[in-house]
Design an enzyme around this catalytic site. Structure first.
Site, PDB file in Angstrom:
ATOM      1  N   CYS A  26      24.737  -9.136  17.593  1.00 44.86           N
ATOM      2  CA  CYS A  26      25.799  -8.230  17.163  1.00 44.86           C
ATOM      3  C   CYS A  26      26.803  -8.988  16.317  1.00 44.86           C
ATOM      4  CB  CYS A  26      26.495  -7.606  18.369  1.00 44.86           C
ATOM      5  SG  CYS A  26      27.362  -8.813  19.391  1.00 44.86           S
ATOM      6  N   CYS A  29      28.490 -11.993  17.819  1.00 42.38           N
ATOM      7  CA  CYS A  29      27.723 -13.239  17.766  1.00 42.38           C
ATOM      8  C   CYS A  29      28.036 -13.999  16.478  1.00 42.38           C
ATOM      9  CB  CYS A  29      26.227 -12.945  17.849  1.00 42.38           C
ATOM     10  SG  CYS A  29      25.699 -12.142  19.379  1.00 42.38           S
ATOM     11  N   ASP A 426      28.734   4.465 -12.355  1.00 40.23           N
ATOM     12  CA  ASP A 426      28.002   3.932 -13.501  1.00 40.23           C
ATOM     13  C   ASP A 426      27.792   5.045 -14.524  1.00 40.23           C
ATOM     14  OD1 ASP A 426      26.202   2.141 -14.993  1.00 40.23           O
ATOM     15  OD2 ASP A 426      24.650   3.510 -14.272  1.00 40.23           O
ATOM     16  N   ASP A 631      23.015  -2.271 -11.359  1.00 42.95           N
ATOM     17  CA  ASP A 631      24.046  -1.791 -10.443  1.00 42.95           C
ATOM     18  C   ASP A 631      23.904  -2.374  -9.041  1.00 42.95           C
ATOM     19  OD1 ASP A 631      25.094  -0.041 -12.430  1.00 42.95           O
ATOM     20  OD2 ASP A 631      23.494   1.389 -11.996  1.00 42.95           O
TER      21      ASP A 631
END
Length: 752
Positions: A26, A29, A426, A631
């Site tokens: 997780c 951690c 974009d 992108d």
């Protein structure tokens, strides 16, 4: 002066290393490892949870690589040095998560019969020994990862979601096992179904997380595959093919017509047009002459280019894009962050209350009564509804979004899409169609539109240039027959000429016509250019015949989508690799006031970061919508990103949300649904905790038996599920554009 010199000296002494990490479960951690590394002298570390790596800078005079590895091990994890930029294969982790979830689901499903029976007041529908048999592999095999995560967390002095799950499910499982083994199943309730359900639901989240990481790795691998493996060099007057890996900066190479550029370089001799759309997103080719830069994996047109390498291997622009995507993908907060923060406080409080309950009841009752009440506290605190809160709302929301053409990757994307206040869009392929078309024709001197198109198409016949293809498509649409030409001659990057009916015709850019001595009206030409179109002129001998205005057309619903976004309180910014004139011309037609033009891929990612702090709001949530490879870094760097389904697979894999229909109108729909889904998640969290808040004191005072505690858990779960199902009532809104503003139609119809 001495301070400046000392700082510079320290900077020169810094070394960097990339560590591959193992054992993280997780975000807590990752934070723990990062904190452990940064405690070491002369070390600056950043841990990437998504890619399971740590980027570490250190002073070799104060710290060694072995000390870094030991620091990770002391935190309870494993690490090894890997080559910088190495792509991690997450497929084994995804396969493990799939196995664990499938096993848990198969063994948990029969236990749900007992949960349903409990809600209607019946018990023992499934025999206790069979429940124990079914729950054991879920608890001890599928759920083993939670025990490992809890151990790591406790070693680090913290309590995360793994600790909460392990504690709650273990107590429910062990209590139930004790009841069955002592033969008390007739008067004491079993909680096998609760423990197994919690583990199964959370494993579903782990499976989705592992799949997202696998998709990220696949996207990066696809980017690597774009670069050519062979390059052409000239030796003894002959072209020879050599591996791209053998080229170094300063080496000379040749790019033949139609070939991909092997490495970054600079043109030494020749002239040609280069398709850089995979980097810039701009559909129009760029003319390259002596002294201009070339980039790896871009596509050459009809001319030969002699070049010198300026960047090879990891120094190419494409390699930089790959690194940007990898780094930015892992910068996003994982779903468990909030739950871990809650668990850090909730777990110690619950354990303390359970111990206090047990100790208090020992003073006034026997051990069995004290144990029953203490277990009731832990059972009512078991995060069954908490485990359901996000997944149920997420699954309903994602399913409803999919039916509306919106693919949402995770809960983080849902939350951030609803909080987004600025969106970078974009231009090419997102706000526009993504391929050039002849938008208008301007014949002069008595020439008809049909004649102008027929002549232009006849001169462009056989050319693969995108502008030539646009002219040929227009002639095909107008059913105009091409006329035969002779003595055709192409001038790379400028135009071409040929003989037609005994006369010499020319077609090309305004600059080419000027060089050829063809006069035309400059005022009219500049007026057309101001619209953002690329102009191609046609001439017969020295007589100008007219202009063909070619541009990338705006999507039919782009203006409506922009208006809806602005009506939702989102500031829209257009970002493009195109030149300023074209970008501003498109933006003015869409009602967009902020335009960022001439932006390269690496700069797009940096622009996303800059937009976050623009206006003094350091916490502003910034989104990005795009469709191309160029992108991908910006999509990965954005807080929440959207990809058009018709775009590249790289963009889709890098994005959090994919608009499956390629319809911009689904973008504001996605934002609306995200806001409603997050609202449901928050409501679910309220339902999940209200039962704990009300039930724990009752259990502690002996007013709530484990049976009633289990019923309360079930009730909270039912509340969460029913509330999440209300999301099915959401419908995409149908809008009309009136006076530049988006307004809903009366009685909008459902879009299935």
């Amino acid at each position: 002066m001495s301070t400046t010199g000392s700082t510079a000296s320290q900077a020169l002494q810094q070394e960097s290393v990339e560590l591959a990490l193992d054992g993280m479960t997780c975000a807590a951690c990752a934070t723990r490892i990062e904190r452990s590394l940064n405690r070491l002298p002369g070390v600056s570390a950043a841990v990437n949870f998504a890619t399971e790596t740590a980027q570490v800078q250190f002073d070799p005079a104060q710290c060694s690589v072995d000390a870094l590895l030991n620091g990770v091990e002391k935190a309870g994890y494993q690490a090894q040095v890997q080559a910088s930029g190495t792509l991690v294969d997450h497929a084994p982790a995804w396969q493990r998560a799939r196995r664990e979830f499938v096993v848990a689901l198969l063994f948990t499903a029969p236990l749900w019969l007992e949960m349903v029976a409990m809600l209607v007041g019946r018990h023992g529908l499934v025999p206790g020994w069979l429940q124990w048999l079914l729950a054991t592999p879920v608890q001890l095999w599928s759920g083993w990862r939670f025990y490992q995560g809890a151990w790591h967390a406790l070693r680090g002095g913290a309590a995360n979601m793994d600790v909460l799950v392990t504690l709650g499910t273990s107590m429910a499982y062990l209590w139930s096992a004790w009841v069955v083994s002592t033969g008390g199943s007739h008067h004491l309730h079993l909680y096998f179904e609760a423990s197994a359900t919690v583990i199964t639901l959370i494993l579903l989240g782990k499976l989705l997380e592992a799949r997202a990481k696998t998709k990220t790795a696949a996207a990066l691998t696809a980017l690597v595959g774009l670069q050519p493996q062979q390059a052409w060099v000239e030796r003894d007057g002959q072209l020879q093919s050599v591996p791209v890996a053998s080229l170094s900066p300063g080496d000379h190479f040749v790019v033949r017509p139609g070939d991909s550029v092997p490495v970054d370089g600079e043109v030494v001799r020749g002239e040609s047009s280069i398709d850089e759309s995979m980097l810039t997103g701009e559909a129009m080719p760029v003319v390259k002459r002596q002294g201009e830069r070339l980039y790896a994996a871009t596509l050459n047109g009809n001319g030969r280019l002699d070049c010198v390498a300026t960047g090879t291997g990891r120094k190419t622009l494409l390699a930089g894009i790959i690194r940007l995507v990898a780094q930015a993908q892992g910068s996003k907060a994982p779903v468990q962050a909030l739950a871990d923060q809650v668990s850090a406080v909730f777990v110690p409080v619950v354990v303390g209350l359970a111990l206090l309950t047990f100790s208090g009841w020992l003073l006034v009752a026997d051990v069995e009564q004290a144990m029953v009440n203490a277990v009731a506290v832990l059972v009512i605190a078991c995060p069954c509804a908490l485990g359901l809160a996000t997944p149920t709302a997420l699954m309903v929301g994602i399913g409803r979004a999919a039916r509306a053409g919106i693919l949402i990757r995770n809960a983080v994307a849902l939350e951030l899409a609803g909080r987004m206040r600025r969106l970078l869009m974009d231009k090419t392929g997102t706000l526009t169609e993504g391929h050039p078309q002849v938008l208008s024709l301007h014949p002069v001197g008595g020439v008809s539109i049909a004649q102008l198109v027929q002549i232009a198409a006849s001169l462009e016949a056989g050319s693969s240039h995108p502008l030539a293809q646009a002219v040929l498509l227009r002639a095909q649409a107008d059913t105009l027959a091409l006329q035969p030409v002779s003595n055709a001659h192409a001038v790379p990057g400028k135009g071409s000429e040929a003989v037609l009916d005994g006369q010499r015709y020319r077609i090309g850019s305004p600059a080419y016509l000027v060089e050829s001595g063809v006069p035309f009206d400059n005022v009219a030409m500049e007026a057309l250019r101001a619209t953002g179109s690329t102009l191609i002129g046609v001439a017969r001998e020295s007589q100008f015949l007219g202009w063909l205005a070619i541009a990338d057309p705006i999507r039919s619903n782009a203006a409506e989508a922009v208006a809806r976004l602005q009506a939702a309180g989102i500031e829209v910014v257009m970002i493009s690799g195109d030149h300023v004139v074209t970008a501003r011309a498109v933006a003015s037609q869409l009602g967009i006031t902020q335009v960022l033009a001439g932006v390269l891929p690496a700069d797009k990612a940096a622009e996303v970061a800059r937009q976050r702090v623009q206006g003094g709001e350091s916490t502003m949530v910034v989104g990005m919508v795009g469709d191309g490879i160029n992108d991908a870094p910006a999509l990965a760097a954005a807080d929440v990103s959207f990809a058009m389904a018709g775009g590249s697979g790289i963009a889709i894999d890098a994005a959090d949300v994919t608009l499956m229909r390629g319809d911009l109108l689904t973008l504001p729909d996605a934002i609306d649904l995200s806001r409603q889904t997050i609202a449901k998640i928050r409501q679910n969290l309220f339902f999940a905790f209200i039962y704990n808040i009300l039930g724990i004191p009752l259990a502690a005072f002996g007013l709530l038996s484990p049976v009633l505690a289990g019923a309360a858990m079930a009730a909270s779960s039912v509340s969460v599920v029913l509330n999440a199902l209300l999301l099915n009532r959401w419908r995409p809104k149908v809008y009309v554009l009136s006076e530049g503003k988006a307004a809903p139609k009366i009685n909008p119809k459902e879009i299935p």
